[in-house]
Design a protein around this motif. Structure first.
Motif, mmCIF file in Angstrom:
data_model
loop_
_atom_site.group_PDB
_atom_site.id
_atom_site.type_symbol
_atom_site.label_atom_id
_atom_site.label_comp_id
_atom_site.label_asym_id
_atom_site.label_seq_id
_atom_site.Cartn_x
_atom_site.Cartn_y
_atom_site.Cartn_z
ATOM 1 N N ASP A 232 0.855 -1.194 0.000
ATOM 2 C CA ASP A 232 0.000 0.000 0.000
ATOM 3 C C ASP A 232 0.890 1.242 0.000
ATOM 4 N N PRO A 233 1.639 1.452 -1.081
ATOM 5 C CA PRO A 233 2.638 2.530 -1.077
ATOM 6 C C PRO A 233 2.046 3.934 -1.006
ATOM 7 N N GLU A 234 0.779 4.101 -1.329
ATOM 8 C CA GLU A 234 0.192 5.439 -1.266
ATOM 9 C C GLU A 234 -0.157 5.852 0.160
ATOM 10 N N ASN A 235 -0.438 4.882 1.036
ATOM 11 C CA ASN A 235 -0.949 5.241 2.359
ATOM 12 C C ASN A 235 -0.241 4.557 3.520
ATOM 13 N N ALA A 236 0.811 3.808 3.259
ATOM 14 C CA ALA A 236 1.506 3.127 4.345
ATOM 15 C C ALA A 236 3.008 3.168 4.109
ATOM 16 N N LEU A 237 3.749 3.344 5.206
ATOM 17 C CA LEU A 237 5.206 3.326 5.122
ATOM 18 C C LEU A 237 5.779 2.782 6.424
ATOM 19 N N ILE A 238 7.056 2.449 6.371
ATOM 20 C CA ILE A 238 7.762 1.931 7.535
ATOM 21 C C ILE A 238 8.719 3.021 8.018
ATOM 22 N N ILE A 239 8.675 3.317 9.323
ATOM 23 C CA ILE A 239 9.590 4.305 9.886
ATOM 24 C C ILE A 239 10.776 3.592 10.518
ATOM 25 N N GLU A 240 11.876 4.313 10.648
ATOM 26 C CA GLU A 240 13.063 3.747 11.283
ATOM 27 C C GLU A 240 12.860 3.689 12.789
ATOM 28 N N GLY A 241 13.253 2.587 13.391
ATOM 29 C CA GLY A 241 13.232 2.464 14.839
ATOM 30 C C GLY A 241 11.905 2.044 15.406
ATOM 31 N N GLY A 242 10.889 2.852 15.241
ATOM 32 C CA GLY A 242 9.589 2.545 15.799
ATOM 33 C C GLY A 242 9.340 3.236 17.123
ATOM 34 N N LEU A 243 8.099 3.087 17.629
ATOM 35 C CA LEU A 243 7.685 3.701 18.882
ATOM 36 C C LEU A 243 7.664 2.667 19.997
ATOM 37 N N ASP A 244 7.592 3.164 21.223
ATOM 38 C CA ASP A 244 7.534 2.265 22.374
ATOM 39 C C ASP A 244 6.208 1.525 22.459
ATOM 40 N N SER A 245 5.153 2.192 22.014
ATOM 41 C CA SER A 245 3.817 1.606 22.102
ATOM 42 C C SER A 245 3.016 2.069 20.898
ATOM 43 N N PRO A 246 1.950 1.373 20.564
ATOM 44 C CA PRO A 246 1.186 1.761 19.371
ATOM 45 C C PRO A 246 0.463 3.087 19.576
ATOM 46 N N ALA A 247 0.315 3.835 18.500
ATOM 47 C CA ALA A 247 -0.494 5.055 18.487
ATOM 48 C C ALA A 247 -1.733 4.728 17.671
ATOM 49 N N THR A 248 -2.806 4.418 18.348
ATOM 50 C CA THR A 248 -3.996 3.893 17.676
ATOM 51 C C THR A 248 -5.039 4.952 17.368
ATOM 52 N N VAL A 249 -4.860 6.141 17.906
ATOM 53 C CA VAL A 249 -5.778 7.240 17.580
ATOM 54 C C VAL A 249 -5.156 8.040 16.444
ATOM 55 N N PRO A 250 -5.816 8.154 15.295
ATOM 56 C CA PRO A 250 -5.219 8.857 14.151
ATOM 57 C C PRO A 250 -4.859 10.308 14.506
ATOM 58 N N GLN A 251 -3.625 10.679 14.184
ATOM 59 C CA GLN A 251 -3.158 12.047 14.394
ATOM 60 C C GLN A 251 -2.496 12.551 13.112
ATOM 61 N N ARG A 252 -2.388 13.861 13.023
ATOM 62 C CA ARG A 252 -1.885 14.485 11.799
ATOM 63 C C ARG A 252 -0.417 14.133 11.555
ATOM 64 N N ILE A 253 -0.097 13.927 10.290
ATOM 65 C CA ILE A 253 1.292 13.753 9.879
ATOM 66 C C ILE A 253 1.596 14.705 8.725
ATOM 67 N N GLU A 254 2.879 15.026 8.592
ATOM 68 C CA GLU A 254 3.405 15.748 7.438
ATOM 69 C C GLU A 254 4.723 15.087 7.052
ATOM 70 N N ILE A 255 5.092 15.197 5.799
ATOM 71 C CA ILE A 255 6.375 14.679 5.324
ATOM 72 C C ILE A 255 7.205 15.861 4.829
ATOM 73 N N TRP A 256 8.449 15.948 5.324
ATOM 74 C CA TRP A 256 9.348 17.038 4.944
ATOM 75 C C TRP A 256 10.671 16.442 4.475
ATOM 76 N N ARG A 257 11.383 17.216 3.661
ATOM 77 C CA ARG A 257 12.678 16.764 3.152
ATOM 78 C C ARG A 257 13.688 17.897 3.288
ATOM 79 N N TYR A 258 14.827 17.569 3.894
ATOM 80 C CA TYR A 258 15.904 18.549 4.007
ATOM 81 C C TYR A 258 16.732 18.514 2.725
ATOM 82 N N SER A 259 16.983 19.698 2.189
ATOM 83 C CA SER A 259 17.690 19.764 0.910
ATOM 84 C C SER A 259 18.887 20.694 1.012
ATOM 85 N N ASP A 260 19.722 20.665 -0.003
ATOM 86 C CA ASP A 260 20.890 21.539 -0.084
ATOM 87 C C ASP A 260 20.609 22.756 -0.958
ATOM 88 N N LYS A 261 19.332 23.107 -1.111
ATOM 89 C CA LYS A 261 18.997 24.198 -2.022
ATOM 90 C C LYS A 261 19.641 25.514 -1.602
#
Length: 682
Positions: free
Chosen positions: A158-187
């Motif tokens: 499900d590449p449009e709506n699911a991804l794997i993060i590095e490391g992971g959390l201590d416990s599940p976050a089961t209540v949906p919360q806002r996310i954003e994706i950012w990228r650091y660049s050399d611009k």
């Protein structure tokens, strides 16, 4: 109630919290209003006062408008780029396709993430707004801060709506919360390198080419200043350009860049050019320096002496043959910390102007032999011209005061002979040469323009800064002394504009190299601006605010000069590639030298000795700052009462040191003072 989630301890230090907040008001009283903001919001968009206040606010907080981001984060996924224009809400759970006990599976349950379509990549940053700020929650405000998580990969199922993060959390976050994706660049770094390369190879633009960390703020200042000017009434028909402009040498008036700058229509009706924003900032730097560098001086004569002394200590003297190397304007002499005698003269005149003291440049009469006429500076105090020599770094001695006048020196050659060192090293000015001097009034085209006069006239109180010059009253005053042969407009500011249009590629390469440390180490630039700013009390409009605090520019500058990104350890520098090591090493050595100068100005003489001696002069006896460090170290020992040590340092100047003559004069005086002190102690 939303769940509270923490990162595993091993990842906390690496990820940290990003203080980006989403605020929903549960119940709270109305917060304290920002006076400046509320005043702006209640003003019509057509009211020029909005633009004027924006100009004043930015100019008065130049250090706060420095862009420190060399690798700024660029948004990849936010509400505006989601598939439906709404916030993306996600949970973080165990991977249902590969249960392994780690909570690293980020699933956008809102179904609008578009990870694959937006080209989300490994290493991108997920800002997961999952933590509730307990302090704000106690006040009835639900404010969430974001965890920064790294993308490991997209979920292949499900590449449009699911991804794997590095490391992971201590416990599940089961209540949906806002996310954003950012990228650091050399611009930002790419833009810096592009700007420097464009200037070196093409000389574009000839003025204002420097990719300074506050460039964006100054571009806004120029834009708002021009918007404000357009709201003002039509020009007064009685306004006329400065008559002395017509007396500049013809070839200079016709030089590229100068012709347009001094054209009547530009001076009368022109807008601020983008590169002139730097000259507005220059005026603010000079105003602030003039306010604090005078110390306890109160009379015009004592203030002028203090400003001259600051100039000599802070603008290391360059040899005349280096005059076109990198410095063409006072702001460059200030930010780089060096310049020729002409640059010192220009800086001093502008400092005096901000202190409301008239100052001019003098050229003596013809010198004997092949020596050129001597360049001096003078302040007009009590209708007398008080003389200083920017090359010696000393005032011309007077009969009863440390600083003599033109009338005194023209009558009594023995005053000038006090500046002789030996028969072989005599001061190259005689009383006869001072009987017929040329007086030069200092002004730039911008200072002679109507736009500068309008803007200066609108700035009041703490916002006021001298931006414009009316030379006529001063010119009329200066024709009275018998020793004044002629009053002219100083051509150097106009020649600087012409030189910018013709500077050769090798000098452009050197100029770009000198500016690079400030572009690539923006905290060094900010430290310099704070150094110039000094202490500022709480603004008048904020004094009723119990949380308002003064701005401690010098304390903040001391901290920034010393942080590892400005002064990295040598063990880190040696690991860098050559080009980067050269830039970072230059920033480090300059910061150490300026720490010594600032410590001196704060009367922390023991600290100044360490920075100027052990950490600057002893590190590089023939280095970039060796002459300035030796002189200022001597001045520091002089302040400590170590007169013999100070004289020894001044006497150790190399034969080719540009300020050697003046330093030997000071060394002789200190030796005499030390002997008198020892005699008194017997």
């Amino acid at each position: 109630m939303p769940s509270f989630v923490t990162k595993r301890p091993v990842l906390v230090a690496a990820l940290g919290l990003l203080a980006v907040a989403v605020v929903s008001l549960a119940s709270c009283s109305e917060g304290r209003s920002d006076r400046r903001r509320s005043r702006t919001l209640t003003t019509s968009a057509n009211d020029g006062g909005v633009y004027l206040r924006s100009v004043a606010a930015t100019l008065n907080d130049l250090a706060g408008n420095v862009d420190l981001e060399l690798q700024p984060a660029q948004p990849i996924l936010t509400a505006s780029s989601s598939s439906d224009g709404n916030e993306v809400l996600a949970v973080c759970i165990e991977n249902p396709n590969n249960p392994d006990g780690s909570y690293s599976y980020l699933l956008a349950q809102s179904g609008n993430a578009n990870f694959y379509s937006l080209d989300v990549q490994p290493g991108d940053v997920v800002r997961y707004y999952v933590n509730l700020d307990e302090e704000t929650a106690e006040r009835g405000i639900e404010q969430r801060t974001a965890l920064e998580l790294r993308v490991r990969r997209l979920d292949s199922r499900d590449p449009e709506n699911a991804l794997i993060i590095e490391g992971g959390l201590d416990s599940p976050a089961t209540v949906p919360q806002r996310i954003e994706i950012w990228r650091y660049s050399d611009k930002r770094m790419d833009a810096i390198r592009s700007a420097l390369n464009r200037y070196v190879t093409l000389r574009r633009p000839p003025s204002g080419w420097e990719p300074a960390p506050d460039l964006g703020a100054l571009q806004q200042v120029v834009e708002r200043a021009n918007q404000w000017i357009r709201t003002e009434k039509a020009a007064d028909d009685t306004w006329q350009p400065e008559p002395l402009l017509t007396e500049l040498p013809l070839d200079l008036r016709n030089a590229k860049g100068v012709t347009q700058a001094i054209a009547g229509e530009n001076l009368r009706d022109g807008s601020f050019a983008e590169w002139e924003g730097r000259l507005l900032a220059q005026a603010v730097w000079l105003r602030d320096i003039a306010q604090w560098s005078r110390g306890s001086a109160t009379s015009d004569a004592d203030v002028a002496a203090a400003l001259f002394d600051w100039t000599v200590r802070n603008v290391q003297l360059d040899s005349p043959e280096l005059k076109e190397l990198t410095v063409l304007h006072p702001w460059q002499a200030l930010i780089y910390g060096h310049g020729t005698a002409e640059h010192r003269a220009w800086v001093f005149v502008e400092l005096a102007r901000q202190a409301r003291i008239d100052a001019v440049v003098l050229k003596t009469g013809a010198a004997p032999g092949d020596l050129p006429p001597r360049l001096l500076v003078a302040t007009v105090v009590d209708d007398q011209l008080q003389l200083f020599d920017p090359e010696l770094g000393l005032p011309i001695p007077g009969k009863a005061r440390a600083t003599g006048t033109l009338a005194e020196a023209a009558e009594d050659d023995s005053l000038l002979r006090q500046l002789d060192v030996s028969d072989e090293l005599k001061y190259p000015v005689t009383a006869e040469q001072l009987k017929q001097v040329e007086v030069y009034l200092v002004a730039t085209p911008l200072q002679l323009s109507r736009r500068s006069a309008l803007l200066e006239g609108a700035l009041e109180g703490e916002d006021f800064v001298k931006l414009a010059v009316d030379l006529r009253p001063l010119a009329e005053k200066l024709v009275k002394p018998a020793q004044v042969k002629e009053v002219k407009l100083w051509p150097v500011p106009f020649q600087s504009i012409a030189d910018e249009q013709t500077i050769g590629i090798e000098l452009r390469r050197r100029a770009a190299a000198e500016f690079a440390p400030f572009a690539e180490r923006p905290l060094l630039w900010k430290a310099r601006v704070l150094h110039f700013q000094g202490h500022k009390d709480v603004r008048a409009e904020e004094r009723s605010d119990p949380l308002a605090a003064p701005r401690e520019g010098h304390l903040d500058a001391l901290k920034l000069y010393q942080i590892p990104s400005v002064r990295p350890p040598n063990t880190e520098l040696v690991k860098l590639e050559l080009d980067k090591r050269t830039v970072y090493s230059a920033a480090k050595s300059a910061a150490g030298y300026w720490l010594g100068l600032l410590s001196y100005d704060r009367d922390n003489y023991d600290v100044a000795v360490n920075w100027l001696g052990d950490l600057t002069l002893d590190q590089a006896r023939q280095g970039r700052w060796s002459n300035g460090a030796r002189y200022n170290l001597a001045r520091t020992h002089e302040a400590l009462g170590n007169l013999e040590e100070a004289a020894k340092l001044l006497g150790a100047d190399p034969a080719d040191a540009p300020q050697r003559h003046g330093n030997l004069v000071r060394a002789r005086r200190l030796t005499e003072a030390a002997a008198a002190k020892a005699e008194t102690a017997k």
